[in-house]
Design a protein around this motif. Sequence first.
Motif, short mmCIF file in Angstrom:
data_model
loop_
_atom_site.label_atom_id
_atom_site.label_comp_id
_atom_site.label_asym_id
_atom_site.label_seq_id
_atom_site.Cartn_x
_atom_site.Cartn_y
_atom_site.Cartn_z
N VAL B 375 0.87 -1.18 0.00
CA VAL B 375 0.00 0.00 0.00
C VAL B 375 0.90 1.23 0.00
O VAL B 375 1.71 1.40 0.93
CB VAL B 375 -0.91 0.00 1.25
N PRO B 376 0.82 2.08 -1.05
CA PRO B 376 1.73 3.22 -1.12
C PRO B 376 1.27 4.36 -0.22
O PRO B 376 0.21 4.28 0.41
CB PRO B 376 1.63 3.63 -2.59
N GLU B 377 2.06 5.43 -0.18
CA GLU B 377 1.59 6.65 0.48
C GLU B 377 0.44 7.19 -0.36
O GLU B 377 0.46 7.08 -1.57
CB GLU B 377 2.68 7.72 0.47
N TYR B 378 -0.53 7.76 0.29
CA TYR B 378 -1.62 8.35 -0.50
C TYR B 378 -2.31 9.44 0.28
O TYR B 378 -2.19 9.53 1.51
CB TYR B 378 -2.64 7.28 -0.94
N ALA B 379 -2.98 10.30 -0.46
CA ALA B 379 -3.87 11.30 0.14
C ALA B 379 -5.14 11.26 -0.68
O ALA B 379 -5.16 11.71 -1.82
CB ALA B 379 -3.22 12.67 0.10
N LEU B 380 -6.17 10.67 -0.12
CA LEU B 380 -7.41 10.48 -0.85
C LEU B 380 -8.50 11.38 -0.28
O LEU B 380 -8.45 11.76 0.90
CB LEU B 380 -7.87 9.02 -0.75
N LYS B 407 0.77 8.07 5.34
CA LYS B 407 2.04 8.79 5.19
C LYS B 407 3.23 7.88 4.96
O LYS B 407 4.31 8.36 4.64
CB LYS B 407 2.29 9.63 6.45
N LYS B 408 3.05 6.59 5.16
CA LYS B 408 4.19 5.68 5.04
C LYS B 408 3.72 4.42 4.33
O LYS B 408 2.66 3.90 4.67
CB LYS B 408 4.68 5.32 6.46
N PRO B 409 4.49 3.94 3.36
CA PRO B 409 4.05 2.72 2.68
C PRO B 409 3.91 1.59 3.71
O PRO B 409 4.72 1.46 4.61
CB PRO B 409 5.20 2.42 1.71
N VAL B 410 2.88 0.80 3.55
CA VAL B 410 2.69 -0.34 4.45
C VAL B 410 2.35 -1.57 3.61
O VAL B 410 2.06 -1.45 2.42
CB VAL B 410 1.54 -0.10 5.47
N ARG B 411 2.44 -2.72 4.23
CA ARG B 411 2.05 -3.95 3.55
C ARG B 411 0.85 -4.53 4.26
O ARG B 411 0.79 -4.52 5.49
CB ARG B 411 3.19 -4.96 3.58
N PRO B 444 -9.08 6.00 12.79
CA PRO B 444 -8.87 6.13 11.35
C PRO B 444 -9.26 4.85 10.63
O PRO B 444 -9.06 3.75 11.15
CB PRO B 444 -7.36 6.37 11.25
N ALA B 445 -9.80 5.00 9.43
CA ALA B 445 -10.19 3.83 8.66
C ALA B 445 -8.93 3.05 8.30
O ALA B 445 -7.83 3.57 8.31
CB ALA B 445 -10.91 4.27 7.39
N GLY B 446 -9.11 1.73 8.02
CA GLY B 446 -7.98 0.87 7.70
C GLY B 446 -7.19 1.42 6.52
O GLY B 446 -7.76 1.81 5.51
N LYS B 447 -5.84 1.47 6.69
CA LYS B 447 -5.01 2.08 5.64
C LYS B 447 -5.03 1.25 4.36
O LYS B 447 -5.04 1.79 3.26
CB LYS B 447 -3.57 2.21 6.15
N GLY B 448 -5.01 -0.08 4.54
CA GLY B 448 -5.01 -0.95 3.37
C GLY B 448 -6.36 -0.95 2.68
O GLY B 448 -6.47 -0.76 1.47
#
Lengths: 230, 609
Positions: B375-380, B407-411, B444-448
């Motif tokens: 999961v990349p960094e993103y601003a949605l 703000k940080k890539p995650v898996r 916060p909603a799940g990042k993935g």
Amino acid sequence: MKPAFWARRAHKWIGLIIGVQALLWMVSGVYMTSVSLDVIHGDHLADIDVEPLQSPSRWLDSAALAARYPDLMAYKIKQFMGKDAFEIHHGGKVLLIDAVSGAQITPLDESRVRALAASMYQGDAAVRAVEWITQAPSEVATRPVPMWAVSFADRGDTTLYFSPDTGELLARRHDLWRWFDFLWMFHIMDYESRTDVNNNLLRTAAASGFAFAASGLWLLFYSFRRRAAA
Amino acid sequence: MTPWLRKIHKWVGLIVGVQLLLWTTSGFVMSLLDHDAVEGKAYRASAPAARAWPPDALAPAQVVAAAATKVQTLTTGWLLDRPVYHLSDSESARTVDAMNGAAIEIDATLASALAAASYAGPGKPATSQRLDKTLEVRNHDGPLWRVDFSDANDTTVYLSAQTGRVLEHRNKTWRLFDVFWMLHIMDYAGRKNFNNPLVVTMAVGGLWLALTGIWLLVASFHWHEFVPQRFRRRRELAVYAPDGTRLSTLASAVGDSVYVAMARQGLHLPSNCGGGQSCGLCEVRVRGVAPPPTAADRAHLTGAKLKQGYRLACNLHPSADMRIEVDAGAGLWTRHTAIVEHVDAVTPFLREIRLRMAQAPGPEFRPGAYVQIHVPEYALQRADVLHPEHHREDWAALDLPAALTNKKPVRRSYSLAMPVERVGGCLILLARFSPNRAHGKQLPAGKGSTWLYSLKPGDQVHFSGPFGDFALKPGGREKVFIGAGAGMAPLRAMLHACLDTGAKERIHFWYGARSLRDTPYIEEMEALAATHRNFSWHLVVSGETNAAFASAQGQVHEVVQEMLLSRHPYLQACDFYLCGPPAMLTATRALLRELGVAEEQVAFDDFKI
């Protein structure tokens, strides 16, 4: 890296710094909590049961008192070794006199102190030594000198401290108390006076201890999952 | 020895951990609070100068003779300007006027005046209050007076109501101190007795913790660790796949474990505990001569594996160049690219995403395996999270924030939801949207899931894998699949794999969902059950029930127990496959254990959390 990894690393390195002190806190904590405070205070060693005053009618009268001690500031009437006694405060001095005869009792001499100590002491051991103390040892640092120290040949190495001026039992000391005091020194990390709970060493160590405990709790979250069977 | 101590350490830690935090916190606060401030020294008046005792005072003998009880001591004293005698006996204390012998009653006015005389601060005394007892002067028996002063420290002076003696000066620093003192000695009612059994028990636990901790500290430090990593000598660590392919060679600093050396390169071996010899997941096989197994190796790995050279990476410190084999090792390095082919909102909060890889997937993409989506960094924006029109109401109820950022890539791990060969070599993932709203609190909603729900056909996705040891076992034993929520994914892939290859054994699938609306693939399961006589499917709905499809209402593990397990003649002949949220998984595993089902018969997937 994973949070679990950081938690483990933090806990380990903080542990390196504060681990030994944490052990000392726990050892001293276990001792101080598990030995009853009454025992530490030595309530069982010396009896100070107060008897009622016996013969008010035969006491020296106020006029006689005022005549003998023109600068009398205060006094107390109490029992001393089975007899009524006046503890006279006059001209910056304190002394004890027999309430009936007016005979001066204090300063106590060695044989008198020995008898006084023996009458209070609750154990079976004999008096080992009676010492005249002019410089207070650290275990009675807060008490006024000079004083008499009466040591008993018992297992706890009991010492009773008496004021030569009032005959008052100033302190009871024995090995359980001395251990308590010694461990208390480690608990509050004041190795000199054993009384300053606001020293910076303790403050720093306590803050590190907090970080240590917090990192340990954090680590607990990761420590209970086992390998999945499949 | 060390694994044992580790176990003791963490279990005792679980019990005493919170108290330890309280001990250190309270210890820290008490060390910060200045002792003189706690004692209220600043506002204490110095003792009045001694003055001569009036020679015309009443004879003490007369006072003692007049007393109703047997007096033990008589002491001269002053109450403000009045000479008095304090009398005490074994029960009580009282005060009489030294000039006329009258008993002195300490009333509110006198109490206030006496308090003021002992006080040197800027405050004014409030009306005195008479109390029978108070926690603030816990060592005093008998009635007392409380006089509050209007200063910034909230000073309160307590006096004995019998003798007028000033007992204590309390203030807000003392009160704060006292709360922490209570927490420190664990006497919550009296705040006095530090010999209480609770604190003794906790202290003994704490001592255990400290003793085992010191051992573990010595055991877990490698002396090389005291040298900064960049000054340490390097060893070559060659990593192989089980088939012998050399995957990578990395430099490992002496003193680092294999686990740490790999993690420094961003290669995370499977681990739950973070390298503490606690979970046993990070096993690797040493090629050539393996170092003798440690106690931790023996605690987690079977004798056969130890003989083959398997060791825990977190406990393996290469002192010379080393070659190791990592199962699924290839997966750690790979970075596959795939294109989103299709997105299907199967339920409001379960989304099927079909990915097509650049190359056809190999056999390692088997049912039960999972991939790690990068999961990349993103601003949605809120509007980037897509959902079909007919799910609008469900989404409106979520109350999502306007901006969703990472703000940080995650898996994030997702199981394959279909055998790849069934879908033309595509990967099917099933992503549950986690609004993370637990117990009425908005997190916060799940990042993935947020990111996955913004994907459209044509978008590119990177992932690693596949991973995992959740897999169908060979042998046609009766199978019971129990799942809930997104746990549908691997179970569905496994089911299809079984049925497609002509499995003849009895296969049960029990699936729990909150409602019918939240249940994916109802028609598909119905159709499978209709075509395969050996397969039955049972939907258990925990919320509202609409009897048309649901077999039962309740928690899935309870219903399975009641309707299948308790009636089953021979559970020992079944294999169990479980996947679902942690609570459901725990409950189901506990249930199976109770029923005497051996651990080897139960395979489960814990969502990699």
